[in-house]
Design an enzyme around this catalytic site. Structure first.
Site, PDB file in Angstrom:
ATOM      1  N   GLY A  50      -2.898 -11.579  -7.738  1.00 45.57           N
ATOM      2  CA  GLY A  50      -4.290 -11.473  -8.155  1.00 45.57           C
ATOM      3  C   GLY A  50      -5.161 -11.989  -7.029  1.00 45.57           C
ATOM      4  CD  GLU A  51      -9.285 -13.551  -4.330  1.00 42.69           C
ATOM      5  OE1 GLU A  51      -9.190 -14.631  -3.695  1.00 42.69           O
ATOM      6  OE2 GLU A  51      -9.126 -12.421  -3.814  1.00 42.69           O
ATOM      7  CB  SER A  52      -5.206 -17.128  -4.037  1.00 41.99           C
ATOM      8  OG  SER A  52      -6.049 -16.963  -2.908  1.00 41.99           O
ATOM      9  CB  CYS A  82       0.761 -11.445  -4.096  1.00 41.35           C
ATOM     10  SG  CYS A  82      -0.499 -10.792  -2.966  1.00 41.35           S
ATOM     11  NE  ARG A 111      -7.422 -17.686   1.822  1.00 37.41           N
ATOM     12  CZ  ARG A 111      -8.640 -17.204   1.537  1.00 37.41           C
ATOM     13  NH1 ARG A 111      -8.868 -16.622   0.381  1.00 37.41           N
ATOM     14  NH2 ARG A 111      -9.626 -17.320   2.410  1.00 37.41           N
ATOM     15  CB  ILE A 140      -1.615  -5.307  -2.918  1.00 37.13           C
ATOM     16  CG1 ILE A 140      -0.739  -4.146  -3.387  1.00 37.13           C
ATOM     17  CG2 ILE A 140      -3.096  -4.997  -3.148  1.00 37.13           C
ATOM     18  CD1 ILE A 140      -0.805  -3.895  -4.884  1.00 37.13           C
ATOM     19  NE  ARG A 141      -7.836  -8.613  -0.474  1.00 41.11           N
ATOM     20  CZ  ARG A 141      -8.699  -9.362  -1.164  1.00 41.11           C
ATOM     21  NH1 ARG A 141      -8.979  -9.060  -2.420  1.00 41.11           N
ATOM     22  NH2 ARG A 141      -9.264 -10.414  -0.606  1.00 41.11           N
ATOM     23  CG  HIS A 176       2.210  -7.537  -5.907  1.00 40.54           C
ATOM     24  ND1 HIS A 176       1.431  -8.213  -6.815  1.00 40.54           N
ATOM     25  CD2 HIS A 176       1.493  -7.488  -4.761  1.00 40.54           C
ATOM     26  CE1 HIS A 176       0.286  -8.544  -6.256  1.00 40.54           C
ATOM     27  NE2 HIS A 176       0.302  -8.112  -5.004  1.00 40.54           N
ATOM     28  CD  GLU A 178       3.774  -8.348  -9.643  1.00 41.48           C
ATOM     29  OE1 GLU A 178       2.585  -8.452  -9.282  1.00 41.48           O
ATOM     30  OE2 GLU A 178       4.717  -8.882  -9.020  1.00 41.48           O
TER      31      GLU A 178
END
Length: 202
Positions: A50-52, A82, A111, A140-141, A176, A178
């Protein structure tokens, strides 16, 4: 510990549904964790992608950061993917202003090391402890591990870049697992880390 452990997925932001699906597939009892009482009830925890910085802020908003750190120090197994890898890092190379981590793994993480969303990619990876063909990793990023302490086991590299590590009961991936359609990383986490028995891989 019971053969079917209770594994939580931190459900404040990120790839919650995908992790729940994978954990259920490998036989865990799954709890979505948003409150301290839910965290107290689990044998292990997943910190999703997600967004850390957002997850960090929400952990503090929901008064979970301190108790989560306490559980990690006490030995609760955690899988971080991630953003979850970022949260498990003791050190960040490019920490956002005011950003905190849960910590627990003696590593430095950068990051967004592979670029922006448009630079997302997939790669097949050999992951130590996961038998069979390579694991399909979705980046992803994604972050990368810059360095690790002597007690940290490197599980996977992409070229020369460290993308998966283990430190005791803490497991972190830059990719990821998942999203790759392969449950073996989750099985490895549940069987080898949470339960503490040799994983049985197909």
């Amino acid at each position: 510990m019971a053969a079917s452990p209770t594994v939580g997925v931190l459900a404040l932001q990120g790839d919650v549904v995908e992790h729940v699906r994978m954990l259920t597939t490998v036989g865990a009892t799954v709890v979505e964790v948003r409150r301290e009482a839910e965290l107290a009830a689990v044998d292990g925890l997943v910190l999703p992608g997600g967004e850390s910085t957002t997850i960090d802020r929400l952990l503090r908003t929901f008064d979970l950061m301190g108790v989560l750190r306490d559980r990690v120090v006490a030995g609760m197994p955690v899988l971080g993917s991630c953003a979850g890898m970022i949260l498990l890092a003791d050190r960040l190379l490019d920490r956002a202003p005011g950003q905190q981590t849960v910590g627990g793994i003696d590593m430095t993480v950068e990051r967004n090391a592979f670029g922006r969303q448009v630079d997302s990619f997939e790669a097949d990876l050999d992951v130590a402890g996961v038998d069979g063909p390579p694991v399909h990793g979705v980046f992803i990023r994604a972050p990368r591990v810059v360095d690790v302490g002597s007690g940290v086991e490197v599980l996977s590299r992409l070229g020369d870049t460290i993308v998966a590590v283990r430190h005791g009961g803490l497991l972190a991936t830059a990719f990821h697992p998942e999203l790759g359609g392969d449950d073996r990383v989750h099985r490895f986490f549940v069987e080898s880390v949470v339960i503490g028995r040799p994983a049985t891989m197909p």
